[in-house]
Design an enzyme around this catalytic site. Structure first.
Site, short mmCIF file in Angstrom:
data_model
loop_
_atom_site.label_atom_id
_atom_site.label_comp_id
_atom_site.label_asym_id
_atom_site.label_seq_id
_atom_site.Cartn_x
_atom_site.Cartn_y
_atom_site.Cartn_z
N ASP A 177 1.22 -1.53 -0.09
CA ASP A 177 -0.50 -0.28 0.23
C ASP A 177 0.89 1.69 -0.17
OD1 ASP A 177 0.98 -0.38 2.49
OD2 ASP A 177 -1.16 -0.40 3.64
N ASN A 180 -7.42 -2.15 14.14
CA ASN A 180 -8.50 -2.81 14.46
C ASN A 180 -8.61 -4.11 13.40
OD1 ASN A 180 -7.48 -1.59 11.96
ND2 ASN A 180 -9.39 -0.52 11.63
N HIS A 232 -7.36 -4.35 10.10
CA HIS A 232 -6.69 -4.45 8.69
C HIS A 232 -5.23 -4.55 8.28
CE1 HIS A 232 -5.13 0.12 9.75
NE2 HIS A 232 -3.53 -1.07 9.30
N GLU A 292 -9.66 -1.80 5.46
CA GLU A 292 -10.05 -1.40 6.57
C GLU A 292 -11.69 -2.01 6.70
OE1 GLU A 292 -8.67 0.74 8.70
OE2 GLU A 292 -8.43 2.38 8.64
C1 GLP Z 1 -0.17 0.19 8.82
C2 GLP Z 1 -0.09 -0.17 7.30
C3 GLP Z 1 0.04 -1.75 7.78
C4 GLP Z 1 1.12 -2.59 9.11
C5 GLP Z 1 -0.14 -1.55 10.12
C6 GLP Z 1 0.63 -2.04 11.83
O1 GLP Z 1 -1.52 0.71 8.81
N1 GLP Z 1 -0.67 -0.25 6.51
O2 GLP Z 1 -0.09 -2.69 6.44
O3 GLP Z 1 0.98 -3.62 9.52
O4 GLP Z 1 -0.18 0.13 10.35
O5 GLP Z 1 1.29 -1.26 11.70
P1 GLP Z 1 2.30 -1.53 13.29
O6 GLP Z 1 3.27 -2.99 12.25
O7 GLP Z 1 3.10 -0.56 13.06
O8 GLP Z 1 1.83 -1.72 13.77
#
Ligand code: GLP
Length: 240
Positions: A67, A136, A138, A143
């Protein structure tokens, strides 16, 4: 879904790096699906070390990231392209032309997304997809909603994600409210998926992922239909 419970973050990073490295050893032309966020940073560090020591070779490897924020320029230090260069690509012998991140400035985002899915297909599909998980549920930027998109698409970020990601920005108003993201089917097409969850902030969602039902309100639960998913979590995320 297989579950590997590790002692701590470092052990999660090591296990994940070993699994990704084994794909690269088995198939020097493997296509990697890569993720951003703080969770995979330790894994990227270990992969870079293994590359430096001559244990793994990325010269024929291709990668596709999940993404990118929208709108977001690639040279902005908050972009996922910048993150990937800083945390992995600049430290390994991958050909930067073989690394793909969605263009956060694409004039026609729908076309950018459709082209991205086509490029993944033309590359032969993703051999191993690395995922983190949002608090959440995702995955990438899919989402929780009553409806989930199959293909790569443009999406609005939820308040929960904007709040969670604001820690990387100076102020919350700077967090983009939209993103381009691979869809659920794009992710599920990967031949193998590893999902990493670490720390107490992921405890509730990790429990939900393991014990809960498949629901669009928990996009990560969609992974349960895939035949080769490995959840790698630490004790803090796994709980009792
Ligand atoms: C972001 C990314 C996700 C990732 C998530 C968790 O929003 N788009 O791909 O898995 O955050 O992030 P973290 O590893 O910092 O908790």
């Amino acid at each position: 879904m297989r579950v590997i419970v590790c002692e701590n973050y470092d052990e999660v990073s090591k296990k994940a790096a070993q699994i990704v490295a084994s794909e690269v050893v088995l198939n020097p032309k493997a296509v990697l699906g890569l993720a951003t966020g703080s969770t995979p940073v330790g894994m990227y560090k270990i992969l870079a070390e293994m590359n430096k020591n001559g244990e793994i070779d990325f010269s024929s490897i291709k990668s596709f990231n999940l993404d990118e924020y929208y709108p977001m320029s690639a040279d902005n230090d908050q972009s996922y392209r910048y993150f990937m260069n800083e945390n992995l690509f600049n430290h390994i012998n991958i050909d930067i032309k073989n690394t793909h991140v969605l263009d956060g400035l694409a004039e026609d985002p729908e076309k950018e997304c459709a082209d991205y899915d086509k490029m993944i297909e033309e590359a032969g599909g993703i051999d191993i997809q690395v995922l983190g998980i949002g608090q959440n549920g995702h995955i990438a930027f899919n989402e929780p909603d009553s409806f989930l998109y199959a293909n790569t698409h443009i999406t609005d970020l939820t308040e929960s994600t904007i709040n969670a990601n604001s820690r990387f920005f100076e102020k919350i108003e700077d967090v983009p409210t939209k993103a381009l993201t691979m869809g659920i089917a794009s992710i599920l097409k990967a031949r193998r998926i590893i999902i990493l969850a670490t720390g107490a902030s992921k405890k509730a969602i990790t429990k939900e992922l393991i014990e809960g039902e498949i629901s669009t309100n928990n996009p990560a639960s969609m992974l349960k239909v895939h035949k080769d998913v490995i959840l790698i979590c630490d004790k803090e995320a796994y709980g009792e």
